[in-house]
Design a protein around this motif. Structure first.
Motif, short mmCIF file in Angstrom:
data_model
loop_
_atom_site.label_atom_id
_atom_site.label_comp_id
_atom_site.label_asym_id
_atom_site.label_seq_id
_atom_site.Cartn_x
_atom_site.Cartn_y
_atom_site.Cartn_z
N UNK A 5 0.80 -1.21 0.05
CA UNK A 5 -0.13 0.05 0.01
C UNK A 5 0.69 1.26 -0.07
N UNK A 6 0.48 2.16 -0.94
CA UNK A 6 1.46 3.38 -0.94
C UNK A 6 0.40 4.56 -1.07
N UNK A 7 0.69 5.70 -0.14
CA UNK A 7 -0.10 6.79 -0.23
C UNK A 7 0.94 7.82 -0.73
N UNK A 8 0.19 8.52 -1.64
CA UNK A 8 1.17 9.51 -2.16
C UNK A 8 1.64 10.72 -1.38
N UNK A 9 1.05 10.91 -0.27
CA UNK A 9 1.62 11.81 0.67
C UNK A 9 3.10 11.45 1.29
N UNK A 10 3.58 10.35 1.01
CA UNK A 10 4.72 9.78 1.35
C UNK A 10 5.99 10.64 0.69
N UNK A 11 5.38 11.25 -0.45
CA UNK A 11 6.41 11.85 -1.59
C UNK A 11 6.21 13.29 -1.29
N UNK A 12 5.49 14.03 -0.48
CA UNK A 12 5.28 15.27 -0.16
C UNK A 12 5.62 15.82 1.14
N UNK A 13 6.94 16.12 1.20
CA UNK A 13 7.49 16.50 2.56
C UNK A 13 6.80 17.79 3.14
N UNK A 100 3.73 2.06 2.77
CA UNK A 100 4.75 3.36 2.60
C UNK A 100 3.81 4.62 2.61
N UNK A 101 4.00 5.48 3.77
CA UNK A 101 3.11 6.31 4.04
C UNK A 101 3.64 7.37 5.14
N UNK A 102 2.91 8.71 5.27
CA UNK A 102 3.52 9.48 6.30
C UNK A 102 2.63 9.49 7.57
N UNK A 103 1.93 8.57 7.23
CA UNK A 103 0.92 8.41 8.43
C UNK A 103 0.55 6.88 8.70
N UNK A 104 0.67 6.36 10.06
CA UNK A 104 0.39 4.95 10.31
C UNK A 104 -0.87 4.36 10.01
N UNK A 105 -2.01 5.17 9.92
CA UNK A 105 -3.33 4.87 9.36
C UNK A 105 -3.69 3.82 10.13
N UNK A 130 -0.86 -9.45 9.17
CA UNK A 130 0.65 -8.75 9.83
C UNK A 130 0.60 -7.29 9.34
N UNK A 131 1.11 -6.42 10.10
CA UNK A 131 1.05 -5.05 9.49
C UNK A 131 2.67 -4.26 9.67
N UNK A 132 2.89 -3.65 8.72
CA UNK A 132 4.27 -2.93 8.70
C UNK A 132 3.97 -1.64 8.02
N UNK A 133 4.54 -0.45 8.48
CA UNK A 133 4.61 0.58 7.92
C UNK A 133 6.05 1.22 7.97
N UNK A 153 6.88 -0.19 13.02
CA UNK A 153 7.02 1.15 12.20
C UNK A 153 8.51 1.35 12.22
N UNK A 154 8.85 1.77 11.16
CA UNK A 154 10.19 2.25 10.93
C UNK A 154 10.48 3.45 9.80
N UNK A 155 11.48 4.09 9.89
CA UNK A 155 11.77 5.07 8.59
C UNK A 155 12.29 4.10 7.47
N UNK A 156 11.90 4.34 6.34
CA UNK A 156 12.28 3.62 5.02
C UNK A 156 13.83 3.61 5.03
N UNK A 157 14.61 2.71 4.93
CA UNK A 157 16.02 2.71 4.66
C UNK A 157 16.16 2.76 3.23
N UNK A 158 15.51 2.73 2.34
CA UNK A 158 15.86 2.70 0.87
C UNK A 158 16.13 1.21 0.45
#
Length: 233
Positions: A5-13, A100-105, A130-133, A153-158
């Motif tokens: 699942x991808x929320x496009x707000x992930x790319x709007x800092x 992948x999201x700016x919020x855990x929802x 199982x859930x991961x953000x 929950x963690x920050x995306x390591x790329x």
């Protein structure tokens, strides 16, 4: 069955430090209504343009899909609202959700019976998934309240992400991401080499940048006076 699942707000800092000199320009209310998806963005854009600042843009979406492996037959479902991540066509058989999201929802308020944009992950937890953000690198997870269900929950390591994924859901989140970023959203959608299924109508929003620039010329003096009053002791 794994769902990406991808929320496009992930790319709007957005600025994370309340002391950032432009943080007040991002003090936006967010509700999934037509006003907040469309009309509210005109005044928000005007606040930047009147100060001679560029409009903030979506960043870092190029090449994102290349990080993932997709199973044969995988499809991409898309919508404006993240609530549709729990749509029957998306949720069937899902055992793991990677978001992948700016919020855990995963719940910020009392839960309703129907999934909403801020608690749909709770509904996946209820069906045993199982859930991961992964938060974007610009996002401070400490600014979020604790989720209401177990959630890694963690920050995306790329880098490359272990797969495969059997289904993909993408949302635009038009109440969080402005209409001037719509071109980037649709380019991001097109870049995914998967069959695509819309779950609700999603079209570019009307956007009159030239009209806003004419308003800037008319209202610059008033803004200068307001800013001077705001800075005065």
């Amino acid at each position: 069955m794994r769902l990406l699942a991808v929320d496009f707000d992930y790319f709007f800092p957005l600025p994370q430090d309340p002391g950032h000199p432009e943080a007040f320009l991002y003090a936006w209310a967010h509700f999934e209504t037509p006003y907040y998806r469309e009309a509210a963005w005109e005044e928000r854009a005007l606040a930047f343009l009147l100060r001679g600042l560029p409009l903030p843009q979506a960043q870092g979406w190029e090449g994102f899909w290349e990080r993932f492996t997709f199973a044969p037959g995988a499809r991409l479902y898309y919508a404006d609202s993240n609530a549709l991540a729990f749509h029957p066509q998306v949720r069937e058989g899902v055992e793991e959700v990677v978001l992948y999201d700016a919020h855990h929802d995963a719940g910020y308020r009392p839960l309703g019976e129907e999934p909403a944009c801020d608690d749909w992950m709770v509904h996946y937890a209820r069906q045993g998934a199982r859930l991961r953000v992964f938060y974007p690198p610009w996002r401070d997870p400490a600014l979020e309240p604790e989720p209401q269900v177990p959630l890694a929950r963690e920050v995306d390591p790329g880098g490359r992400v272990e797969g495969p994924f059997h289904r993909v859901f993408l949302c635009r989140s038009g109440a969080w991401v402005p209409p001037w970023a719509d071109a980037a959203f649709f380019a991001f959608l097109a870049a995914a080499s998967l069959p695509k299924v819309p779950l609700e109508p999603v079209a570019p929003r009307a956007w009159d940048l030239e009209g806003l620039r004419r308003r800037v010329a008319e209202e610059a003096l008033g803004l200068w006076i307001m800013d001077a009053l705001r800075r005065s002791p």
